[in-house]
Design an enzyme around this catalytic site. Structure first.
Site, PDB file in Angstrom:
ATOM      1  CB  CYS A 144      -0.921   0.010   1.209  1.00 11.10           C
ATOM      2  SG  CYS A 144      -2.025   1.436   1.225  1.00 11.10           S
ATOM      3  CB  ILE A 205      -0.566  -4.552  -9.774  1.00 15.81           C
ATOM      4  CG1 ILE A 205      -1.508  -3.710 -10.647  1.00 15.81           C
ATOM      5  CG2 ILE A 205       0.332  -5.414 -10.612  1.00 15.81           C
ATOM      6  CD1 ILE A 205      -0.823  -2.677 -11.542  1.00 15.81           C
ATOM      7  N   GLY A 257      -6.620  -4.610 -11.802  1.00 20.93           N
ATOM      8  CA  GLY A 257      -6.082  -3.352 -12.293  1.00 20.93           C
ATOM      9  C   GLY A 257      -6.884  -2.837 -13.467  1.00 20.93           C
ATOM     10  CB  THR A 280     -11.763   1.599  -9.975  1.00 18.33           C
ATOM     11  OG1 THR A 280     -10.559   1.734  -9.206  1.00 18.33           O
ATOM     12  CG2 THR A 280     -12.221   2.977 -10.404  1.00 18.33           C
TER      13      THR A 280
END
Length: 317
Positions: A144, A205, A257, A280
């Protein structure tokens, strides 16, 4: 806190061709709700049937003690992506086990505990504390970029990444999935190091380190200056790294990703990912995981596949 809507179970569609097993964890489909963007999962219970639409949930990153996270602006939209510097805001491992996990356990979906710590011993504590009924495995965050102490320091070197892996393995019998950072010189070296240290799988990733600037104020938009970039912008990089690591290790890979569609997910599997993680996309469309599963099943049917796993590593070069 959201409670299960039992009536939703009657509306979901099962896709036998998508059912998989990852590191010994049975999943109804190969899509994991990514840590961070999906909260603890309960936040999405009104949009998805968690028991049927989601392959597994990797919960919001947990630490030994509660964290308030970073000050200032924590999320900034960028071209084809999102920057975040949340700073691992969470209630701490003990509170999660006591208050949140009992509700999550009422859903029929595997739960991965995403863990982080500022020191190696803390990872051992997290593994021991969270090796309880209701947790299917660990996603170990050594990468992170939002935390000043810990996280990034472990993920950039093969030796320290392996040390964390050994510590977690020593304190749990559950599957250990090491989450790798792209912000390194040689990700293949680190992947091989955690494999040698006993990792059951790899997750990759994590976000790419980036920044955004407000030209009117001439100041950085994020309160922490830098943040992790996710979303479609990182997909080409993520695909390349997954493909490189898949050629070098024999343990299974969870690829992620910028996955926004079923086609994106298929690309990752062709590159060598055994399963995928979606993050996302769920911020844009809270039903994204169900839609992506449907699109993956349509691809499997159109291609005449017996099972979606048949395409893993099937890139033709």
């Amino acid at each position: 806190m959201v409670t299960p809507d039992k009536d939703m179970n009657n509306t979901s569609t099962a896709y036998p061709k998508l059912a998989v097993e990852f590191c010994g964890i049975p999943m109804k489909n190969p899509i994991v709700a990514a840590s961070g963007t999906f909260g603890f999962g309960l936040e999405y219970a009104g949009y998805l049937d968690l028991s049927h639409d989601v392959g597994a949930i990797s919960v919001k990153g947990l630490t030994p003690e509660p964290r308030h996270g970073n000050k200032g602006t924590r999320i900034a939209e960028t071209a084809s992506g999102v920057l975040n510097c949340i700073g691992l805001e969470n209630p701490g491992a003990d509170t999660f086990v006591r208050e949140t996990l009992p509700v999550l356990k009422t859903y029929d979906v595997p739960i991965l505990a995403n863990i982080s710590s500022a020191d190696v011993d803390g990872y051992g504590y997290m593994a021991e504390t969270l090796s309880v009924d209701g947790i299917a495995g660990f996603e170990v965050n050594i990468s992170c970029p939002n935390v000043k102490n810990g996280g990034m320091a472990f993920g950039v070197q093969a030796e320290s990444a392996a040390e964390v892996c050994r510590m977690v393995k020593a304190h749990t019998d559950l599957p250990v999935i090491m989450k790798l950072s792209p912000n390194v010189t040689n990700i293949v070296e680190i992947a091989k190091a955690v494999e040698d240290a006993g990792a059951d799988g790899i997750s990759m990733i994590n976000t790419l380190l980036g920044m955004a600037i407000d030209v009117r104020t001439r100041r950085p938009i994020l309160g922490n200056l830098y943040g992790g970039l996710s979303g479609p912008a990182v997909k080409p990089v993520a695909l390349r790294l997954v493909h490189q690591v898949a050629q070098a290790v024999s343990i299974p890979i969870m690829g992620m990703g910028g996955i926004m569609t079923g086609t994106d997910a298929v690309e990752f599997m062709l590159a060598g990912a055994d399963i995928v993680s979606v993050g996302t996309a769920t911020m844009v469309d809270p039903t994204a995981i169900a839609r992506i599963a449907k699109e993956m099943n349509e691809y499997a049917e159109a291609e005449g596949l017996t099972h979606i796993g048949d395409i893993v590593g099937g890139l033709r070069i």
